[in-house]
Motif scaffolding. Structure first.
Motif, mmCIF file in Angstrom:
data_model
loop_
_atom_site.group_PDB
_atom_site.id
_atom_site.type_symbol
_atom_site.label_atom_id
_atom_site.label_comp_id
_atom_site.label_asym_id
_atom_site.label_seq_id
_atom_site.Cartn_x
_atom_site.Cartn_y
_atom_site.Cartn_z
ATOM 1 N N MET A 82 0.822 -1.195 0.000
ATOM 2 C CA MET A 82 0.000 0.000 0.000
ATOM 3 C C MET A 82 0.865 1.258 0.000
ATOM 4 N N ASN A 83 0.439 2.270 -0.816
ATOM 5 C CA ASN A 83 1.162 3.537 -0.765
ATOM 6 C C ASN A 83 0.698 4.347 0.447
ATOM 7 N N ARG A 84 1.372 5.468 0.676
ATOM 8 C CA ARG A 84 1.114 6.254 1.878
ATOM 9 C C ARG A 84 -0.356 6.664 1.973
ATOM 10 N N GLY A 137 2.150 -0.575 4.934
ATOM 11 C CA GLY A 137 2.315 0.282 3.762
ATOM 12 C C GLY A 137 3.618 1.043 3.827
ATOM 13 N N ARG A 138 3.982 1.598 2.666
ATOM 14 C CA ARG A 138 5.205 2.406 2.569
ATOM 15 C C ARG A 138 4.851 3.864 2.835
ATOM 16 N N GLU A 155 12.701 4.972 2.634
ATOM 17 C CA GLU A 155 12.949 3.648 3.198
ATOM 18 C C GLU A 155 12.134 3.423 4.469
ATOM 19 N N GLU A 156 11.048 4.179 4.641
ATOM 20 C CA GLU A 156 10.250 4.120 5.866
ATOM 21 C C GLU A 156 8.897 3.472 5.589
ATOM 22 N N PHE A 157 8.479 2.581 6.504
ATOM 23 C CA PHE A 157 7.214 1.858 6.359
ATOM 24 C C PHE A 157 6.392 2.004 7.648
#
Length: 635
Positions: free
Chosen positions: A482-484, A549-550, A554-556
């Motif tokens: 999933m995107n932000r 999700g992202r 580089e953070e999730f």
């Protein structure tokens, strides 16, 4: 007016104020992206710095003037740092900024109250300003938004020059002591010139970045809309709500009506004589005005060659550029109605026509028993004629539609009305297909239903394209998770449901340790591969009911539901250990160590929002980083 510090301070005040006013007006007419308010704050603090310095001696004594002026300049640079980070979707270096802020206050008071040393105060202030400016340059260079890449490079160069100048100022002051900061030396004058130039260039760069980003997003949205617009097999017509003028059509409009796009644009359907019956038009407009939409309304229109066509029209009001438009989707049902009419007069002729038709047909008795299908039906479903004759159409059921769906369908056609809609059916080989189905009751001379005619159109390709567009809108293209935007939307929905269900949940902020080192040492391609592998591994460790999700770079983020503290701590540790065991090698040889740090916080029903959870988990993440990385920190 003499060129002195007071004059330049006034110039700095007016330029920064004008910049803030200009940006305030511009930001009100474009999309309000995160971070834009921080740029306005930066202009405000710069203006305040110039004003206070100019009023020194007249309204404010020296010591408070220096403190307020320096503090305002410092806050202006910090505001730029936060604004650039938010705008470019990067995490904010909160601890680093807080540390520099505290260091500023400590150094100012030490070299003002304890030791009255102007030179050391200037040196430390200059070094702190340069440090944040270099940090700003790094933010502007390391981001993932390609649409603003050129502009951020220019802004980064300006920040580098600005930071380098303050380093030079610190060095010069170290060797040539300053006894009075208010003496207009060439170096002091240059400070104001550089500050004025920097605020002007960075402000306009920020404006250009916002415009470029909005332009790119609108272009993406327009391309997706255009793809759907041109792909849909029905006629699509966009008309002005007030004027009635046609503003856009697709190719199917020309094929169905005979009017070219050039002939239609700027004209009203009345001027083209499309409406066969003014009463139908009045009823259609009345529904749009009262409801804002209509669905599957049967009307009759005339083509350019004055041929009558029966159509189903569905329409909605749509607002674009502050104006209302009607977007109408029109489906030609003349063929099925004509065939139904012929059935009443000549069944043999009707069947002969159906055999040659490129459209799938099915004729059933009133009890639903299939009486006839044409070759296109057999080709589409994979059945042989003897396998379907005498059977019920439920042999095509996929189980996707509910019992209520079919109940409403049968209620519609048994009442003598036509039913149209999309159905997900199953072929003989088990393959799923999407069809647009029109079911028409066939009446005898006395108005009794004697058969049902089904017309099916395979729309699987169109649905596939629609699904692909939906996936693109909610999926991070690099990792497939999933995107932000979609992650936040899903997480907020789950949290709102939890407020009533009183479930327990924790939020995890996950970050790849020393990711910049991986990029710098092995290249961006390997860096992207590392992000992909970590995302897949984390997703694999997340339970079906949980969300992952992202967030950016580089953070999730992960929203995990657990029954106890031990359970969610174990879940976080399991994720961390699984990433640690990933075997990632550069060009098949050198192993690349992969580690993650996790900031974890517990959801408090009735108190927390998703924003507060993300904020606390972000603080916990930085705590994990500061404690040595490759660990889980809990707040």
């Amino acid at each position: 007016m003499a060129l002195d510090l007071a004059t330049l301070s006034i110039v700095l005040f007016f330029i920064s104020s004008i910049q803030a006013i200009v940006m305030l007006f511009i930001f009100r007419i474009i999309h309000n992206y995160p971070g834009m308010n921080y740029l306005l704050a930066s202009c405000f603090f710069t203006a305040l710095s110039g004003l206070v310095f100019a009023l020194r001696g007249s309204f404010i004594s020296d010591a408070p003037a220096i403190l307020i002026s320096n503090l305002s300049t410092f806050l202006a640079v910090i505001a730029l740092n936060v604004g650039f980070s938010k705008f470019l979707g990067l995490s904010i270096a909160k601890k680093w900024l807080l540390a520099t802020f505290l260091l500023f206050f400590i150094s100012f008071f030490i070299f003002t109250l304890a030791i009255d040393d102007v030179s050391w105060r200037i040196i430390l202030f200059s070094l702190l300003i340069s440090g944040i400016s270099f940090s700003n340059a790094g933010i502007l260079l390391h981001h993932k938004i390609d649409s603003v890449r050129q502009t951020t490079r220019l802004a980064s160069a300006v920040q580098l020059i600005f930071g380098a100048f303050f380093v030079i100022r610190a060095v010069i002051t170290f060797f040539h002591k300053t006894s009075d900061i208010f003496v207009p030396t060439p170096l002091q004058l240059l400070v104001f010139f550089i500050s004025i130039a920097t605020i002007i260039i960075c402000s306009y760069c920020f404006i250009i970045m916002a415009v470029q980003r909005e332009h790119w997003e609108k272009k993406q949205a327009n391309e997706q809309f255009q793809l759907i617009f041109e792909t849909i097999p029905d006629t699509v017509l966009i008309t002005g709500f007030e004027t009635g003028e046609i503003v856009e059509t697709n190719e199917t409009f020309t094929e169905e009506t005979g009017f070219s796009r050039e002939e239609a644009i700027g004209k009203t359907p009345m001027e083209l004589n499309l409406w066969l019956c003014s009463k139908e038009r009045d009823a259609f407009m009345d529904m749009i005005q009262k409801q804002g939409f209509c669905k599957n309304v049967e009307i009759h229109i005339m083509t350019k060659t004055r041929k009558k066509i029966s159509v189903l029209i569905s329409a909605n009001l749509m607002k674009m550029d502050q104006n209302l438009f009607i977007i109408s989707v029109i489906r030609n049902i003349s063929q099925s109605k004509e065939l139904a009419k012929r059935l009443n007069t000549s069944e043999e002729t009707f069947k002969a026509i159906m055999e040659q038709s490129p459209v799938s047909f099915m004729l059933t008795k009133t009890n639903g028993e299939i009486e006839y299908v044409n070759n296109k039906f057999l080709e589409l479903t994979g059945y042989q004629e003897e396998e379907v004759i005498g059977k019920n159409p439920r042999i095509l059921k996929s189980g996707y539609q509910s019992r209520k769906f079919y109940h409403n369908l049968w209620n519609t056609i048994t009442s003598g009305c036509q039913w149209s809609g999309e159905i997900r059916n199953r072929k003989k080989n088990g393959e799923i297909m999407w069809e647009y189905v029109s079911l028409t009751p066939i009446l005898d001379d006395e108005g009794n239903i004697i058969r049902y005619l089904g017309v099916q159109e395979d729309i699987s390709n169109r649905k596939l394209k629609e699904d692909e567009l939906k996936i693109q809108a909610r999926t991070d293209m690099l990792t497939g998770v999933m995107n932000r935007r979609y992650f936040i939307e899903k997480a907020e929905k789950r949290l709102s449901e939890m407020n009533t269900l009183q479930e327990k949940a924790v939020f995890l902020m996950i970050d790849i340790d020393r990711f910049k080192d991986i990029n710098d040492s092995f290249g961006h391609i390997t860096g992207d591969k590392a992000i992909q592998i970590v995302a897949r591994q984390c997703q694999k460790m997340i339970k079906h009911k949980d969300l992952f999700g992202r967030i950016g770079g580089e953070e999730f983020g992960a929203l995990i539901f657990a029954q106890s503290q031990e359970e969610y701590k174990k879940a976080a540790d399991d994720i961390r250990y699984s990433v640690e065991n990933i075997n990632l090698r550069h060009e098949g040889e050198e192993k690349i160590p992969l580690h993650i740090s996790i900031g974890l916080t517990v959801y408090r029903p009735g108190e927390d929002t998703l924003e507060s959870l993300m904020h606390r988990s972000d603080i916990a993440l930085y705590q994990a980083k500061n404690d040595g990385r490759n660990r889980v920190a809990i707040i």
